[in-house]
Design a protein around this motif. Structure first.
Motif, mmCIF file in Angstrom:
data_model
loop_
_atom_site.group_PDB
_atom_site.id
_atom_site.type_symbol
_atom_site.label_atom_id
_atom_site.label_comp_id
_atom_site.label_asym_id
_atom_site.label_seq_id
_atom_site.Cartn_x
_atom_site.Cartn_y
_atom_site.Cartn_z
ATOM 1 N N ASP A 54 -33.867 -12.265 52.287
ATOM 2 C CA ASP A 54 -34.076 -12.483 53.717
ATOM 3 C C ASP A 54 -32.831 -13.157 54.292
ATOM 4 O OD1 ASP A 54 -34.857 -15.536 54.553
ATOM 5 O OD2 ASP A 54 -35.393 -15.104 52.461
ATOM 6 N N ILE A 55 -32.541 -12.869 55.548
ATOM 7 C CA ILE A 55 -31.275 -13.268 56.167
ATOM 8 C C ILE A 55 -31.138 -14.782 56.259
ATOM 9 C CG2 ILE A 55 -32.056 -13.096 58.563
ATOM 10 C CD1 ILE A 55 -28.633 -11.920 57.228
ATOM 11 N N THR A 56 -32.234 -15.523 56.411
ATOM 12 C CA THR A 56 -32.165 -16.981 56.516
ATOM 13 C C THR A 56 -31.690 -17.593 55.205
ATOM 14 O OG1 THR A 56 -33.977 -16.922 58.104
ATOM 15 C CG2 THR A 56 -33.460 -19.048 57.142
ATOM 16 N N THR A 57 -32.306 -17.191 54.103
ATOM 17 C CA THR A 57 -31.897 -17.676 52.780
ATOM 18 C C THR A 57 -30.466 -17.245 52.489
ATOM 19 O OG1 THR A 57 -34.164 -17.517 52.000
ATOM 20 C CG2 THR A 57 -32.455 -17.604 50.318
ATOM 21 N N TYR B 21 -19.833 -10.739 44.309
ATOM 22 C CA TYR B 21 -19.665 -9.398 43.747
ATOM 23 C C TYR B 21 -19.840 -8.333 44.831
ATOM 24 C CZ TYR B 21 -20.448 -5.228 40.940
ATOM 25 O OH TYR B 21 -20.366 -3.964 40.410
ATOM 26 N N GLU B 22 -20.905 -8.450 45.624
ATOM 27 C CA GLU B 22 -21.181 -7.427 46.644
ATOM 28 C C GLU B 22 -20.138 -7.426 47.753
ATOM 29 O OE1 GLU B 22 -23.136 -4.957 46.365
ATOM 30 O OE2 GLU B 22 -24.167 -5.660 44.581
ATOM 31 N N ILE B 23 -19.676 -8.612 48.170
ATOM 32 C CA ILE B 23 -18.620 -8.655 49.186
ATOM 33 C C ILE B 23 -17.374 -7.965 48.644
ATOM 34 C CG2 ILE B 23 -17.053 -10.148 50.499
ATOM 35 C CD1 ILE B 23 -19.357 -12.221 50.599
ATOM 36 N N ASP B 24 -17.083 -8.206 47.376
ATOM 37 C CA ASP B 24 -15.902 -7.615 46.741
ATOM 38 C C ASP B 24 -16.029 -6.099 46.622
ATOM 39 O OD1 ASP B 24 -13.352 -7.902 45.592
ATOM 40 O OD2 ASP B 24 -14.187 -7.946 43.565
ATOM 41 N N GLN B 25 -17.241 -5.587 46.440
ATOM 42 C CA GLN B 25 -17.458 -4.157 46.237
ATOM 43 C C GLN B 25 -17.458 -3.362 47.540
ATOM 44 O OE1 GLN B 25 -17.728 -2.641 43.066
ATOM 45 N NE2 GLN B 25 -16.935 -4.678 42.647
ATOM 46 N N CYS C 212 -37.818 -4.030 44.593
ATOM 47 C CA CYS C 212 -37.138 -4.450 45.806
ATOM 48 C C CYS C 212 -36.360 -3.277 46.397
ATOM 49 C CB CYS C 212 -36.179 -5.586 45.492
ATOM 50 S SG CYS C 212 -36.984 -7.048 44.842
ATOM 51 N N ALA C 213 -36.233 -3.280 47.703
ATOM 52 C CA ALA C 213 -35.476 -2.235 48.382
ATOM 53 C C ALA C 213 -34.510 -2.900 49.342
ATOM 54 C CB ALA C 213 -36.453 -1.317 49.124
ATOM 55 N N PRO C 214 -33.441 -2.301 49.774
ATOM 56 C CA PRO C 214 -33.022 -0.954 49.479
ATOM 57 C C PRO C 214 -32.186 -0.826 48.212
ATOM 58 C CG PRO C 214 -31.590 -1.806 51.163
ATOM 59 C CD PRO C 214 -32.608 -2.889 50.830
ATOM 60 N N LEU C 215 -31.478 -1.880 47.787
ATOM 61 C CA LEU C 215 -30.698 -1.811 46.555
ATOM 62 C C LEU C 215 -30.035 -0.449 46.392
ATOM 63 C CD1 LEU C 215 -33.180 -3.670 44.185
ATOM 64 C CD2 LEU C 215 -31.171 -4.608 45.308
ATOM 65 N N ILE D 274 -25.014 -7.099 53.269
ATOM 66 C CA ILE D 274 -25.068 -7.740 51.952
ATOM 67 C C ILE D 274 -26.476 -8.278 51.693
ATOM 68 C CG2 ILE D 274 -24.158 -9.573 50.474
ATOM 69 C CD1 ILE D 274 -22.112 -7.411 50.921
ATOM 70 N N ALA D 275 -27.089 -8.881 52.695
ATOM 71 C CA ALA D 275 -28.456 -9.394 52.532
ATOM 72 C C ALA D 275 -29.407 -8.257 52.163
ATOM 73 C CB ALA D 275 -28.926 -10.094 53.811
ATOM 74 N N GLU D 276 -29.259 -7.102 52.800
ATOM 75 C CA GLU D 276 -30.108 -5.951 52.494
ATOM 76 C C GLU D 276 -29.824 -5.407 51.097
ATOM 77 O OE1 GLU D 276 -29.668 -3.061 55.614
ATOM 78 O OE2 GLU D 276 -30.628 -4.361 57.100
ATOM 79 N N THR D 277 -28.560 -5.339 50.725
ATOM 80 C CA THR D 277 -28.205 -4.861 49.385
ATOM 81 C C THR D 277 -28.856 -5.727 48.319
ATOM 82 O OG1 THR D 277 -26.096 -3.963 50.140
ATOM 83 C CG2 THR D 277 -26.291 -4.410 47.791
ATOM 84 N N LEU D 278 -28.876 -7.041 48.558
ATOM 85 C CA LEU D 278 -29.451 -7.979 47.591
ATOM 86 C C LEU D 278 -30.948 -8.210 47.807
ATOM 87 C CD1 LEU D 278 -26.548 -10.582 47.477
ATOM 88 C CD2 LEU D 278 -27.087 -8.806 45.795
#
Length: 149
Positions: A59-62, A39-43, A144-147, A52-56
């Protein structure tokens, strides 16, 4: 008023947020996290993995492991940024766009059905309440931030 946590727990279960598989499209089973990533990649326009990791708020590893699984499924492609090879941008493949669009349609159909049991006033009240809740959550030090949305 009923216990707020109890109501949110119930809504979480009814929304299927605890299900291992949140959606299936064309024989492809996706987790809730994978669905959110699509969804986020599409938006966003040519987002980086970090964006995208920050939006969600992941953490970058997961996040990287989840992206790898989506790449293996043929839904996402990862490309080094032309100006900075350390940064990778994410795009949906044709199949990924189809899956993201199908999930979006499924969710909208589900929500349309849920709202069909309400009057127009009730629907507007719920939507205004959800917006107010999201705005209040954005101000909370516990959320959670930054959302960004």
């Amino acid at each position: 008023m009923n216990n707020a946590r109890e109501q949110f727990q119930l809504m979480t279960r009814r929304f299927g947020l605890l299900n291992k598989v949140c959606c299936s499209v064309g024989g492809c089973d996706l987790s809730l996290v994978q669905s959110h990533i699509l969804y986020e990649i599409d938006q966003q326009t040519n987002p980086s993995m970090q964006q995208i990791a920050e939006t969600l708020a992941t953490d970058i590893t997961t996040f990287s492991r989840q992206v790898q699984s989506l790449i293996k499924l043929g839904l996402v492609s990862k490309t080094p940024h032309p100006d900075d090879k350390r940064v990778n941008t994410l795009t949906l493949t044709t199949e990924g766009k189809f899956v993201a669009t199908t999930i979006d349609q499924q969710m909208n159909t589900y929500l349309d059905e849920v709202f069909s049991y309400m009057t127009e006033f009730e629907k507007e009240t719920v939507m205004k309440s959800v917006i107010l809740l999201n705005e209040a959550m954005a101000k909370s030090s516990k959320c959670c931030a930054p959302l960004s949305r």
